[in-house]
Write an enzyme that holds these catalytic residues in place. Structure first.
Site, PDB file in Angstrom:
ATOM      1  N   HIS A  19     -35.407 -47.099  59.346  1.00 51.96           N
ATOM      2  CA  HIS A  19     -36.330 -47.095  60.493  1.00 51.96           C
ATOM      3  C   HIS A  19     -36.727 -48.534  60.851  1.00 51.96           C
ATOM      4  CE1 HIS A  19     -37.581 -42.910  58.909  1.00 51.96           C
ATOM      5  NE2 HIS A  19     -36.940 -42.690  60.038  1.00 51.96           N
ATOM      6  N   LYS A  43     -43.680 -27.976  60.022  1.00 57.66           N
ATOM      7  CA  LYS A  43     -42.738 -28.653  59.129  1.00 57.66           C
ATOM      8  C   LYS A  43     -43.493 -29.149  57.897  1.00 57.66           C
ATOM      9  CE  LYS A  43     -39.044 -32.054  59.271  1.00 57.66           C
ATOM     10  NZ  LYS A  43     -37.951 -32.590  60.047  1.00 57.66           N
ATOM     11  N   ARG A  92     -27.019 -43.093  62.782  1.00 58.47           N
ATOM     12  CA  ARG A  92     -26.320 -43.536  61.574  1.00 58.47           C
ATOM     13  C   ARG A  92     -24.877 -43.059  61.712  1.00 58.47           C
ATOM     14  NH1 ARG A  92     -30.707 -40.547  58.209  1.00 58.47           N
ATOM     15  NH2 ARG A  92     -30.103 -39.236  59.919  1.00 58.47           N
ATOM     16  N   SER A 130     -34.942 -40.179  55.270  1.00 60.73           N
ATOM     17  CA  SER A 130     -36.186 -39.896  54.547  1.00 60.73           C
ATOM     18  C   SER A 130     -35.952 -38.752  53.567  1.00 60.73           C
ATOM     19  CB  SER A 130     -37.294 -39.503  55.530  1.00 60.73           C
ATOM     20  OG  SER A 130     -37.583 -40.555  56.404  1.00 60.73           O
TER      21      SER A 130
HETATM   22  O1  PNS Z   1     -37.675 -37.588  62.574  1.00 56.71           O
HETATM   23  P1  PNS Z   1     -36.954 -36.599  63.443  1.00 56.71           P
HETATM   24  O2  PNS Z   1     -36.884 -35.235  62.803  1.00 56.71           O
HETATM   25  O3  PNS Z   1     -35.579 -37.073  63.792  1.00 56.71           O
HETATM   26  O4  PNS Z   1     -37.804 -36.463  64.822  1.00 56.71           O
HETATM   27  C1  PNS Z   1     -37.553 -35.455  65.763  1.00 56.71           C
HETATM   28  C2  PNS Z   1     -38.523 -35.578  66.962  1.00 56.71           C
HETATM   29  C3  PNS Z   1     -39.954 -35.629  66.490  1.00 56.71           C
HETATM   30  C4  PNS Z   1     -38.203 -36.830  67.738  1.00 56.71           C
HETATM   31  C5  PNS Z   1     -38.296 -34.324  67.882  1.00 56.71           C
HETATM   32  O5  PNS Z   1     -38.381 -33.167  67.110  1.00 56.71           O
HETATM   33  C6  PNS Z   1     -39.303 -34.250  69.030  1.00 56.71           C
HETATM   34  O6  PNS Z   1     -39.322 -35.054  69.920  1.00 56.71           O
HETATM   35  N1  PNS Z   1     -40.156 -33.208  69.002  1.00 56.71           N
HETATM   36  C7  PNS Z   1     -41.195 -33.011  69.993  1.00 56.71           C
HETATM   37  C8  PNS Z   1     -41.032 -31.679  70.710  1.00 56.71           C
HETATM   38  C9  PNS Z   1     -40.084 -31.810  71.884  1.00 56.71           C
HETATM   39  O7  PNS Z   1     -40.301 -32.581  72.797  1.00 56.71           O
HETATM   40  N2  PNS Z   1     -38.989 -30.993  71.887  1.00 56.71           N
HETATM   41  C10 PNS Z   1     -38.046 -30.915  73.002  1.00 56.71           C
HETATM   42  C11 PNS Z   1     -36.904 -31.875  72.898  1.00 56.71           C
HETATM   43  S1  PNS Z   1     -35.775 -31.399  71.645  1.00 56.71           S
END
Ligand code: PNS
Length: 165
Positions: A19, A43, A92, A130
């Site tokens: 990150h 989660k 990645r 993570s």
């Molecule tokens: O660390 P991660 O799991 O890769 O993060 C994922 C994240 C938080 C970026 C994604 O789940 C997110 O943006 N969630 C917010 C809900 C949302 O907007 N969902 C619609 C688009 S998929």
């Protein structure tokens, strides 16, 4: 000159050197970066949101152009609230691509103005996440060099491997 802000969203449970690599690359393009932690009660996280805010803030304590924030609901709505249309995501291996592709297209469907930008993390962090770091740490594995020192210490405390000094 126009100052441009981007959002770097995620769970950051916990923040890793992968990150950090994305943040430093994003700061070469954008003037300001908001690291936005999704508050998702569904989660199961190892660290509380406050613990994650603390660790990220510590990692960037000398960077005045990095803000740490939390959001819930749709990312695109949060972006509008923060007055930006740029979302940064790290890539990645190829295996990240499908999920990222879906998410970027869904975000664009929800808001035509949102632009997703993908940055490649340093090759040293290609195999880390993570999740896999937490798994190794949970069994007492040596994860030094994969996370900031302070995060390593917090992981040891969580899993009961911290030395009593
Ligand atoms: O660390 P991660 O799991 O890769 O993060 C994922 C994240 C938080 C970026 C994604 O789940 C997110 O943006 N969630 C917010 C809900 C949302 O907007 N969902 C619609 C688009 S998929």
């Amino acid at each position: 000159m126009c100052k441009k802000t981007a959002i770097y969203p995620g769970f950051f449970d916990p923040i890793t050197n992968g990150h950090l690599s994305i943040v430093s690359r994003a700061l070469k393009i954008f003037d300001r970066l908001i690291i936005a932690i999704l508050k998702n009660p569904q989660k199961n996280a190892l660290f509380t949101v406050d613990e994650r805010i603390y660790m990220i803030s510590r990692a960037f304590k000398s960077e005045s152009n990095v803000e740490v924030d939390t959001f819930d609901g749709l990312l695109v709505d949060y972006a509008v609230k923060k007055d930006t249309n740029v979302v940064i995501r790290g890539l990645r291996a190829l295996s990240d691509f499908e999920y990222e592709f879906q998410m970027a297209l869904m975000n664009r469907k929800l808001n035509r103005n949102i632009q997703s930008i993908f940055l490649m993390t340093d090759y040293k962090w290609f195999y880390t996440s993570s999740t896999i770091i937490k798994e190794a740490a949970s069994f007492g594995g040596d994860i030094s060099g994969l996370v900031p020192k302070m995060v390593n210490q917090k992981l040891k405390e969580k899993f009961g491997y911290a030395k009593n000094t």
